[in-house]
Design a protein around this motif. Structure first.
Motif, PDB file in Angstrom:
ATOM      1  N   ILE A  39      54.950   2.493 -80.204  1.00  0.00           N
ATOM      2  CA  ILE A  39      54.739   2.155 -78.948  1.00  0.00           C
ATOM      3  C   ILE A  39      53.883   3.535 -78.279  1.00  0.00           C
ATOM      4  CG2 ILE A  39      55.955   2.150 -76.773  1.00  0.00           C
ATOM      5  CD1 ILE A  39      57.989   1.009 -78.014  1.00  0.00           C
ATOM      6  N   GLY A  40      54.349   4.824 -78.750  1.00  0.00           N
ATOM      7  CA  GLY A  40      53.568   5.734 -78.147  1.00  0.00           C
ATOM      8  C   GLY A  40      52.304   5.799 -78.701  1.00  0.00           C
ATOM      9  N   LEU A  41      51.891   5.656 -79.788  1.00  0.00           N
ATOM     10  CA  LEU A  41      50.514   5.503 -80.563  1.00  0.00           C
ATOM     11  C   LEU A  41      49.669   4.587 -79.791  1.00  0.00           C
ATOM     12  CD1 LEU A  41      48.812   6.587 -82.897  1.00  0.00           C
ATOM     13  CD2 LEU A  41      49.681   5.018 -84.257  1.00  0.00           C
ATOM     14  N   GLY A  42      50.289   3.476 -79.562  1.00  0.00           N
ATOM     15  CA  GLY A  42      49.465   2.372 -78.928  1.00  0.00           C
ATOM     16  C   GLY A  42      49.059   2.615 -77.631  1.00  0.00           C
ATOM     17  N   ALA A  43      50.027   3.233 -76.983  1.00  0.00           N
ATOM     18  CA  ALA A  43      49.926   3.760 -75.529  1.00  0.00           C
ATOM     19  C   ALA A  43      48.857   4.868 -75.579  1.00  0.00           C
ATOM     20  CB  ALA A  43      51.065   4.275 -74.902  1.00  0.00           C
ATOM     21  N   LEU A  44      48.831   5.722 -76.228  1.00  0.00           N
ATOM     22  CA  LEU A  44      47.640   7.010 -76.493  1.00  0.00           C
ATOM     23  C   LEU A  44      46.455   6.341 -76.818  1.00  0.00           C
ATOM     24  CD1 LEU A  44      49.789   9.849 -78.071  1.00  0.00           C
ATOM     25  CD2 LEU A  44      49.041   9.447 -75.535  1.00  0.00           C
ATOM     26  N   ARG A  45      46.280   5.427 -77.646  1.00  0.00           N
ATOM     27  CA  ARG A  45      45.114   4.886 -78.052  1.00  0.00           C
ATOM     28  C   ARG A  45      44.441   4.091 -76.945  1.00  0.00           C
ATOM     29  NH1 ARG A  45      45.994   0.825 -82.598  1.00  0.00           N
ATOM     30  NH2 ARG A  45      43.761   0.641 -82.541  1.00  0.00           N
TER      31      ARG A  45
END
Length: 71
Positions: free
Chosen positions: A32-38
């Motif tokens: 979830i964090g990786l998707g948000a940062l992307r």
């Protein structure tokens, strides 16, 4: 890795991760964090990314303030 986890945890508090029928969550906090940062890096301007990271790295930042920040 820390930014992904912190961003994912903040996102999960705002919108909880659904639990599947077998009892596990639909996706991990890290994902979830990786998707948000992307999404932030792709859509935001540089000063917005810097502001977001400063909020993310500040100690004990309330989630409501992260929710109110426009991207």
């Amino acid at each position: 890795m820390t930014w992904n986890t912190q961003t994912g945890a903040a996102s999960a508090r705002i919108r909880p991760v659904p639990v599947k029928k077998h009892g596990r969550k639909a996706c991990s906090i890290f994902a979830i964090g990786l998707g948000a940062l992307r999404k932030i890096a792709a859509a935001a301007e540089l000063h917005q990314v810097i502001d977001f990271l400063q909020h993310l790295l500040s100690p004990k930042r309330p989630v409501n303030q992260l929710k109110a920040q426009p991207l």
